[in-house]
Design a protein around this motif. Sequence first.
Motif, short mmCIF file in Angstrom:
data_model
loop_
_atom_site.label_atom_id
_atom_site.label_comp_id
_atom_site.label_asym_id
_atom_site.label_seq_id
_atom_site.Cartn_x
_atom_site.Cartn_y
_atom_site.Cartn_z
N ILE A 30 0.80 -1.21 0.00
CA ILE A 30 0.00 0.00 0.00
C ILE A 30 0.84 1.27 0.00
N ILE A 33 4.77 3.82 -4.01
CA ILE A 33 4.34 4.87 -4.93
C ILE A 33 3.69 4.22 -6.15
N ASN A 34 2.50 4.65 -6.49
CA ASN A 34 1.78 4.03 -7.59
C ASN A 34 0.77 5.00 -8.17
N SER A 54 -2.75 9.46 -8.65
CA SER A 54 -1.56 8.96 -7.98
C SER A 54 -1.88 8.50 -6.57
N SER A 55 -0.92 7.82 -5.96
CA SER A 55 -1.10 7.37 -4.58
C SER A 55 -1.23 8.55 -3.63
N ARG A 73 -9.88 7.30 -5.07
CA ARG A 73 -9.34 6.02 -4.62
C ARG A 73 -9.42 5.90 -3.11
N ASN A 75 -7.24 3.86 -0.57
CA ASN A 75 -6.05 3.02 -0.43
C ASN A 75 -6.24 1.89 0.58
N ASN A 78 -7.85 -0.70 -1.35
CA ASN A 78 -7.17 -1.00 -2.61
C ASN A 78 -8.13 -0.89 -3.80
N ARG A 99 -3.11 -0.18 -13.17
CA ARG A 99 -2.30 0.15 -12.00
C ARG A 99 -0.82 0.09 -12.39
N GLU A 101 3.06 0.54 -10.74
CA GLU A 101 3.89 0.62 -9.56
C GLU A 101 5.32 0.97 -9.97
#
Length: 119
Positions: A30, A33-34, A54-55, A73, A75, A78, A99, A101
């Motif tokens: 989690i 960075i994604n 972005s995350s 989103r 997190n 997910n 997605r 990563e």
Amino acid sequence: QVQLVESGGGLVQAGGSLRLSCAASGSIVIVNINAMGWYRQAPGEQRELVAVISSGGRAVYADSVKGRFTISRDNAKNTVYLQMNSLKPEDTAVYYCNRREFTPSREYWGQGTQVTVSS
């Protein structure tokens, strides 16, 4: 490996709304960075970016959907969402969840969900 499963597609009249969901599962870190996003592909057309987030929560939209669609989103779950308002027939396409990563760089795709907007 990460698996992405989309849901929420269907048939809706022009001007209506729809919310897509994409749940990620598998080997997920989690805090990594994604970026997660939605792409779409109409018959005979190339796949195009709809929106990406972005995350950290920064979102970018295609000009064609700006002001009508909202990506978000959760997190903890997910999951990424796409709220689609004021739908137009030209929004008809298969919508794919994506997605990405980093460190290492990896990319995953969902199987897609059909969105059809009738006039």
